[in-house]
Each structure stands twice: as structure tokens, then as C-alpha cells.
Design a protein around this motif. Sequence first.
Motif, mmCIF file in Angstrom:
data_model
loop_
_atom_site.group_PDB
_atom_site.id
_atom_site.type_symbol
_atom_site.label_atom_id
_atom_site.label_comp_id
_atom_site.label_asym_id
_atom_site.label_seq_id
_atom_site.Cartn_x
_atom_site.Cartn_y
_atom_site.Cartn_z
ATOM 1 N N ALA A 116 0.825 -1.203 0.000
ATOM 2 C CA ALA A 116 0.000 0.000 0.000
ATOM 3 C C ALA A 116 0.859 1.253 0.000
ATOM 4 C CB ALA A 116 -0.930 -0.012 1.212
ATOM 5 N N ALA A 117 1.910 1.260 0.828
ATOM 6 C CA ALA A 117 2.786 2.433 0.898
ATOM 7 C C ALA A 117 3.486 2.676 -0.433
ATOM 8 C CB ALA A 117 3.809 2.257 2.022
ATOM 9 N N GLU A 118 3.905 1.602 -1.075
ATOM 10 C CA GLU A 118 4.579 1.750 -2.363
ATOM 11 C C GLU A 118 3.613 2.236 -3.441
ATOM 12 O OE1 GLU A 118 6.222 -2.106 -2.918
ATOM 13 O OE2 GLU A 118 8.072 -1.660 -1.824
ATOM 14 N N ALA A 119 2.372 1.697 -3.443
ATOM 15 C CA ALA A 119 1.382 2.126 -4.429
ATOM 16 C C ALA A 119 1.017 3.595 -4.228
ATOM 17 C CB ALA A 119 0.132 1.246 -4.332
ATOM 18 N N LEU A 120 0.852 4.008 -2.960
ATOM 19 C CA LEU A 120 0.556 5.403 -2.661
ATOM 20 C C LEU A 120 1.719 6.307 -3.078
ATOM 21 C CD1 LEU A 120 -0.998 7.738 -1.407
ATOM 22 C CD2 LEU A 120 -0.187 6.984 0.846
ATOM 23 N N ALA A 121 2.931 5.874 -2.767
ATOM 24 C CA ALA A 121 4.107 6.672 -3.130
ATOM 25 C C ALA A 121 4.215 6.828 -4.635
ATOM 26 C CB ALA A 121 5.373 6.020 -2.564
ATOM 27 N N ALA A 122 3.908 5.765 -5.395
ATOM 28 C CA ALA A 122 3.965 5.837 -6.858
ATOM 29 C C ALA A 122 2.904 6.804 -7.384
ATOM 30 C CB ALA A 122 3.777 4.453 -7.461
ATOM 31 N N PHE A 123 1.696 6.742 -6.819
ATOM 32 C CA PHE A 123 0.640 7.674 -7.228
ATOM 33 C C PHE A 123 1.057 9.109 -6.926
ATOM 34 C CE2 PHE A 123 -2.935 10.360 -6.121
ATOM 35 C CZ PHE A 123 -3.753 10.252 -7.230
ATOM 36 N N ALA A 124 1.548 9.346 -5.708
ATOM 37 C CA ALA A 124 1.929 10.694 -5.310
ATOM 38 C C ALA A 124 3.034 11.243 -6.208
ATOM 39 C CB ALA A 124 2.362 10.704 -3.842
ATOM 40 N N ALA A 125 3.988 10.387 -6.563
ATOM 41 C CA ALA A 125 5.103 10.835 -7.409
ATOM 42 C C ALA A 125 4.629 11.251 -8.790
ATOM 43 C CB ALA A 125 6.147 9.724 -7.515
ATOM 44 N N GLY A 126 3.602 10.587 -9.311
ATOM 45 C CA GLY A 126 3.147 10.871 -10.656
ATOM 46 C C GLY A 126 1.997 11.846 -10.750
ATOM 47 N N GLN A 127 1.257 12.031 -9.663
ATOM 48 C CA GLN A 127 0.029 12.812 -9.738
ATOM 49 C C GLN A 127 0.008 14.038 -8.813
ATOM 50 O OE1 GLN A 127 -2.502 11.726 -11.849
ATOM 51 N NE2 GLN A 127 -1.367 9.902 -12.449
ATOM 52 N N LEU A 128 0.845 14.061 -7.796
ATOM 53 C CA LEU A 128 0.805 15.134 -6.803
ATOM 54 C C LEU A 128 2.133 15.874 -6.742
ATOM 55 C CD1 LEU A 128 -0.997 13.248 -3.871
ATOM 56 C CD2 LEU A 128 -2.036 14.635 -5.684
ATOM 57 N N LYS A 129 2.078 17.058 -6.142
ATOM 58 C CA LYS A 129 3.279 17.861 -5.999
ATOM 59 C C LYS A 129 3.547 18.207 -4.531
ATOM 60 C CE LYS A 129 1.900 21.073 -8.890
ATOM 61 N NZ LYS A 129 1.929 22.306 -9.727
ATOM 62 N N LEU A 130 3.130 17.324 -3.632
ATOM 63 C CA LEU A 130 3.392 17.545 -2.217
ATOM 64 C C LEU A 130 3.742 16.226 -1.548
ATOM 65 C CD1 LEU A 130 0.135 17.887 -0.091
ATOM 66 C CD2 LEU A 130 0.227 16.774 -2.316
ATOM 67 N N GLN A 131 4.385 16.312 -0.397
ATOM 68 C CA GLN A 131 4.691 15.127 0.399
ATOM 69 C C GLN A 131 3.567 14.943 1.404
ATOM 70 O OE1 GLN A 131 8.067 15.094 3.314
ATOM 71 N NE2 GLN A 131 8.957 13.645 1.870
ATOM 72 N N LEU A 132 2.910 13.808 1.383
ATOM 73 C CA LEU A 132 1.771 13.578 2.277
ATOM 74 C C LEU A 132 2.250 13.433 3.714
ATOM 75 C CD1 LEU A 132 -0.300 11.048 0.139
ATOM 76 C CD2 LEU A 132 -0.624 13.513 0.340
ATOM 77 N N PRO A 133 1.642 14.158 4.646
ATOM 78 C CA PRO A 133 2.069 14.087 6.042
ATOM 79 C C PRO A 133 1.574 12.826 6.720
ATOM 80 C CG PRO A 133 0.174 15.505 5.863
ATOM 81 C CD PRO A 133 0.539 15.113 4.450
ATOM 82 N N GLY A 134 2.254 12.421 7.787
ATOM 83 C CA GLY A 134 1.782 11.320 8.605
ATOM 84 C C GLY A 134 2.351 9.984 8.209
ATOM 85 N N ARG A 135 1.715 8.951 8.695
ATOM 86 C CA ARG A 135 2.181 7.577 8.564
ATOM 87 C C ARG A 135 1.143 6.741 7.834
ATOM 88 N NH1 ARG A 135 4.927 4.595 13.638
ATOM 89 N NH2 ARG A 135 5.538 2.644 12.647
ATOM 90 N N THR A 136 1.576 5.950 6.889
ATOM 91 C CA THR A 136 0.641 5.140 6.114
ATOM 92 C C THR A 136 0.110 3.987 6.954
ATOM 93 O OG1 THR A 136 1.881 5.658 4.113
ATOM 94 C CG2 THR A 136 0.319 3.835 3.986
ATOM 95 N N VAL A 137 -1.229 3.904 7.033
ATOM 96 C CA VAL A 137 -1.916 2.863 7.794
ATOM 97 C C VAL A 137 -2.960 2.242 6.882
ATOM 98 C CG1 VAL A 137 -3.285 2.334 9.849
ATOM 99 C CG2 VAL A 137 -1.568 4.145 9.947
ATOM 100 N N VAL A 138 -3.101 0.920 6.915
ATOM 101 C CA VAL A 138 -4.028 0.220 6.027
ATOM 102 C C VAL A 138 -5.074 -0.525 6.840
ATOM 103 C CG1 VAL A 138 -4.257 -1.474 4.179
ATOM 104 C CG2 VAL A 138 -2.205 -0.044 4.301
ATOM 105 N N TYR A 139 -6.339 -0.306 6.496
ATOM 106 C CA TYR A 139 -7.464 -1.069 7.052
ATOM 107 C C TYR A 139 -8.168 -1.727 5.872
ATOM 108 C CZ TYR A 139 -7.200 1.070 11.711
ATOM 109 O OH TYR A 139 -6.818 1.463 12.966
ATOM 110 N N GLY A 140 -8.068 -3.043 5.753
ATOM 111 C CA GLY A 140 -8.629 -3.709 4.588
ATOM 112 C C GLY A 140 -7.927 -3.207 3.334
ATOM 113 N N ASP A 141 -8.694 -2.639 2.391
ATOM 114 C CA ASP A 141 -8.079 -2.077 1.183
ATOM 115 C C ASP A 141 -8.007 -0.554 1.245
ATOM 116 O OD1 ASP A 141 -10.725 -1.385 0.908
ATOM 117 O OD2 ASP A 141 -10.977 -2.227 -1.106
#
Length: 511
Positions: free
Chosen positions: A366-391
Motif C-alpha cells: 500500500a505504501a509503495e502504491a501510494l508513493a507511486a501515485f503521489a510521485a506521478g500525480q501530486l506535488k506535495l509530500q503527504l504528512p503522517g504515517r501510512t496505515v491500512v485497514y482492509g483495502d
Amino acid sequence: MAVQLPALFVERMRRLLGTEFAAFMAAYDTVPHTGIRVNTLKISVEEFVRISPFELRPIPWCPTGFYVPYGSKPGLHPYYHAGLYYIQEPSAMAPVELLGIQPGDRVLDLCAAPGGKSTQIAAKLQGSGVLVTNDIHAERTKALAKNIELYGVRNAVVLNESPDRIAEAFPHYFNKVLIDAPCSGEGMFRKDENMASQWETHSVEKCTVMQRDILRIASRLLAPGGVIVYSTCTFAPEENEEMIAEFLNTNPGFRVVPLTGRPGFSPGRPEWIPSQERYPDIEQLAGTGRLWPHRIEGEGHFAAVLQWEGDAVEETASARTLPISERSAGEEAGTRGRAKAQRHKSGRGQTGEGRRSGKAGTEQTAAEALAAFAAGQLKLQLPGRTVVYGDRVYQSPLNPDMLNGLKVVRPGWFVGTVKNGRFAPSHPLATALHRNDAVRSIMLDGSRPEAVRYLKGETLPLEEDRVMLTEGASTKGYALICIDGYASGWGKWQDGMLKNEYPAGWRWTSV
């Protein structure tokens, strides 16, 4: 008189108010006051005043609050759906102003639904620190979570817990605690006639039992030097001055911070408490405050600011807190999976989190998928810690171990879902962004039908040159849809059409 007031209530107020009683009763012959509070997470007060579609008059006790003309219907404007303001009874804006919140504070809104005061707290935190917002009624947390998301809050945790359970998880953690206590609601009789008809069943006696217990537990949640603001929307001294007098008697480390000079507030009335000899600190109660409907433009409210001057305690939950800036999305990959999955009674059908994922591989993916999305689609660093509940993927302002065993509605900012290793952004991710945070964006005109059509979920014809791109980016991919420059959701442009990603449960339903 439009409102049918309970006879026992009228007789009590006649006895307490004396010469002011006639003016108090005359207030019930006037229309309620309508207020909006600017959401400074998205727009400055100055800018909102410039673009406001409504006539505005400042509310004296809230620098971000304004009266709007009665009948102006601020809920029927695209700016409301863009989260630029919250519709709130003017007196209800006062308690949060008394907390003295600063960016970086750790704040608990203990009885929070539907979330108006929580969004006000979040705006004052400006994305730093942490807000834990809670309501004991599971059904009411739906509106609470939605308001947190609509108003672009990134650093909130939403719980559905009893106060004592929160105190077990967060001993002496919060430096600011708001108790907008369940009460008999006498101050809302003019605004909501149902409150008057239910007054005898939702009695003062029943409410004082709950209030006493909540205050007792709140003292266990507060850090040394911290502040509790206790408020009600009722006139009964048993729920107000007397409740504070009892609390001071059993908590000698606390004092009332006087509300002297606060706009709109009249002094508390310690003389209304029976058996005054039981309370040696009764003179402090004059430092509490009341908003009276016959003295201000608003409904009734009581507030007390309580500061703990006790010594430091041995253990606080803050030692287990993850600073919001410590880790960001993508930095977590491969470093998690220490804790076992804990049991969370989190209303799966209500929120969809289910249990927190406990396998290192799941959270790493999940963290890697989010990081890949952020790198390609966003221009900011998301604050906090990645936590997964289900999907479902969240960025949490807390170490997730602190939430073990609690009924969690939202462990943080809900940013999207991961399925088969692919990340799909959530609507709350969009609502908490600014126009320059996305690689591609599309501006809609709030004065034209296209804005409402988008909010209704319609597909729109759109010229390619309206897709604003970061240098080197293509038009393919998610675009942040902004109404007059303010983020409102996602869309995708393709072949002259804007594919609408506005979720069904959020859509504009008015004609």
C-alpha cells in the motif's frame, strides 16, 4: 409566540431572571440568526469576504464567523460543497475560541458530532498537531467523519468510543479538551421546536449524570497545564455553574480562567446555586460565561474554561506519539509490520476499514502504491504515517499502536484504496488538497451551471486547453477539479469530455 415553551421552564426562568425575564421571553418572538464560519484550511477570511455571494456581518466572538441574512440558504451554493464555509449557529462558534488553540496542539473533541466544532479546531491547528474527534453514538459518527473530510482536515482521528476507553488509551495526553456536553438543550428552543417538546424526557436530571461523568474522565485525559472548555446550550444552573462547582470541589488542581472581556459573554451566576456552602471556591464561577439570546444575536450558551495547574504525571500517551512530520508516504515501505492486527470494533458497514492490516507485505504494498501515485500525480509530500485497514489507505497523525482496541471510524486522512497493487485516490484526498498540489487541475466557474453539474455527478464537455498541467505532464490521469480555484473532487479528461469522479454519496441533490 411561535415556540410552545414548557411551563416548568418558563416558571424557572421567571424566578432566575427577575427584571430581565420580559426581554428574555421577547427573544422567542424573533427569527433565529443564521451564521457561517469560513474554513481557513481552504480560504482566508479576507478572500472569502471578497468573493462571498452573501451579505456578511461579523460575529463578535468568532473572527472567522459571519451572520448571513435569514433565509439566504447558504447550503445551496457550490462554495458550501467545496468546503469553504460551515453553516453554524452563531453562539456555537464561541467554545472553540475559548480553547486558545495553537498549531501543534493535541486536541480532543469529546462529544463532537456532527463536527462543526471539530472543523473549527482543525482550522486553528492548520494541519499541525493532532485532533482526535469522538462521538459515543455510532450513527452520528457518519456525519462527523463526512464533515472532517469535506472541510479538508488532514490531521484528525475519528473515534466512536466512550470517554473512559479513550482515557485508557490516551492518559494525560491532550493539552486542549473540548466538552460540548450533552444537555437539556434549552438554548435551542427557538431554533428547534422539537427540543422544547422533548425537554421533560431529556431532563436536566438525566443530563447532569452524564455531564458529571464526562468531566471526571476528562481530567484523566488532560496533560499538566492543559485546558478544558466545558460548554452547554442550556440555561439550567444545575448543568452549568453547579456542575463546574462540583468539579472544582473534587479536582483541586483546577481553576476557572475568567472570561472577562470576551465579546458577548455575561458573567456566570454563582448565586443561582443552591446550598452554596458546599462549594468553597464558588466565587470562581463568576468567571464562567453565558451568551443570552436577549443580549446577543444568537441562541443560549454557557462556557467555562478550566486549567489544570497540577504537577507532571509519571506516564503520558505523548511518549508513544508519532510526530506528524516524522514519516511520509513512501518512506514507510518495508519498515512496518511490527504489531499484530488488533481487534477494532469499527462498524465495517459504516466506514469500511474493518481490521487494520497486520502483515508487513500488505502495508508495504500500500505504501509503495501510494508513493507511486503521489510521485506521478501530486506535488506535495503527504504528512503522517501510512496505515491500512482492509483495502483502505490512511495517513495517520498518530502511531497506530495508540488506537489498538478502540472503535476507530477514521485512523487519519483517508487518501484512497489499493486493489491488486493499484492505488485509487479517495474523494477526501481531493478535498484536502490545494489547486497547486496536483500535477493536473481543471477550474470550473462557480457562477455557471457547470459547477453544479459537476457536483451532481454529470459528465461535462470540456476543451483540452482547460486542463492545467505541470510542465512535462500529459492530460492523461486524475485531474483535481476546482470550483473558482478551490478543490472539490477528481475527474479525468479524455477526448473533449470530463469524466466525473464525484462520488454518489456526496453529490448535490437539490434542484
